[in-house]
Design an enzyme around this catalytic site. Sequence first.
Site, mmCIF file in Angstrom:
data_model
loop_
_atom_site.group_PDB
_atom_site.id
_atom_site.type_symbol
_atom_site.label_atom_id
_atom_site.label_comp_id
_atom_site.label_asym_id
_atom_site.label_seq_id
_atom_site.Cartn_x
_atom_site.Cartn_y
_atom_site.Cartn_z
ATOM 1 N N CYS A 192 0.837 -1.226 -0.030
ATOM 2 C CA CYS A 192 0.005 0.040 -0.070
ATOM 3 C C CYS A 192 0.936 1.250 -0.023
ATOM 4 O O CYS A 192 1.291 1.574 1.108
ATOM 5 C CB CYS A 192 -0.918 -0.203 1.270
ATOM 6 S SG CYS A 192 -2.103 1.700 1.192
ATOM 7 N N CYS A 244 -5.260 4.862 -4.930
ATOM 8 C CA CYS A 244 -4.516 3.705 -4.716
ATOM 9 C C CYS A 244 -3.109 3.769 -5.243
ATOM 10 O O CYS A 244 -2.939 3.754 -6.543
ATOM 11 C CB CYS A 244 -5.182 2.415 -5.253
ATOM 12 S SG CYS A 244 -4.263 0.824 -5.319
#
EC number: 5.1.1.7
Length: 323
Positions: free
Chosen positions: A98, A246
């Site tokens: 992430c 993202c």
Amino acid sequence: THPLVIPSHFRHIQRKHGRNDTMSATVEFAKMNGLGNKILVVDMRGRPDKVTPAAAVALNADPQTEFDQIMAIHDPKAEGTDAFIDILNSDGSKAQACGNGTRCVVQALAAETGRKVFTFQTVAGILNAVEHEDGTISVDMGRPVFDWDRIPLAEEFHDTSRIELQIGPIDNPVLHSPSAMSMGNPHAIFWVDRDVMSYDLARFGPLLENHPMFPERANITLAQVTSPTSVTTRTWERGAGLTLACGSAACSAAVSAARTGRTGRKVTINVASAKPPATLSIEWRERDDHVIMTGPAEWEWSGRLDPSTGLWSRDGTREAEAQ
């Protein structure tokens, strides 16, 4: 150990000391975001337990703590690293990477320690990161993976820059022929020629995420090349759904654009769903093939939570002060 401190112009998280005889039921956390990507940074250092999937689901069910990823900071496991980062999606599943969340961790730890350079370990490998003088943060996301069986895909493809997959009518598919790759987690990039916000990604996203082609599911990104140095993206995130941003998807879109000759190796990713719309700078570095992502992070508020149940309190409340 040091307290997890957020920059001095914010209210900071302060670890309660003097509890070495028993492990406190609650830990400190910060509600943060990276381009609107909702992140909970949880301080699990000095503890053997983990944030449970049940706690993650409970936290996500509350509008105040709803998140895309939890970044749980644990004591380092490998020599030469500063921390081990355990990453959870909002459905309680594990994530390997992430990028937006990593920037949030860097901002918190940089303020805590005064340092600017960090090395983290995740299940996907080692991440190096640096905070710049202007407050932006660069994360070395490592090398992309293109081998079909390492992404992984269910079928063998010699060239994963364009795989056979489509959705919609056979003679007029809505989306087709994505570029597939991994940035520590599987991604499929669908190239489109109109506004990425005009597609019903909320409908197509879950179908594609769970398509049999992706045995470990996949992050699904719509990408529109707007110039030789810029790409606009929107992502359905594996285990989280529609997200405002993202980071690993932005990296995958940039690499796939360069890989297919649509852009060069250094691009600006315009994240269409971010509020307000925002950008990430991505460089697929030629000398070592590493992907460097640069962008901001933002602290919102702090509190304490129970990593087993997900019960939480916000700093400044009576419940928090009692912890």
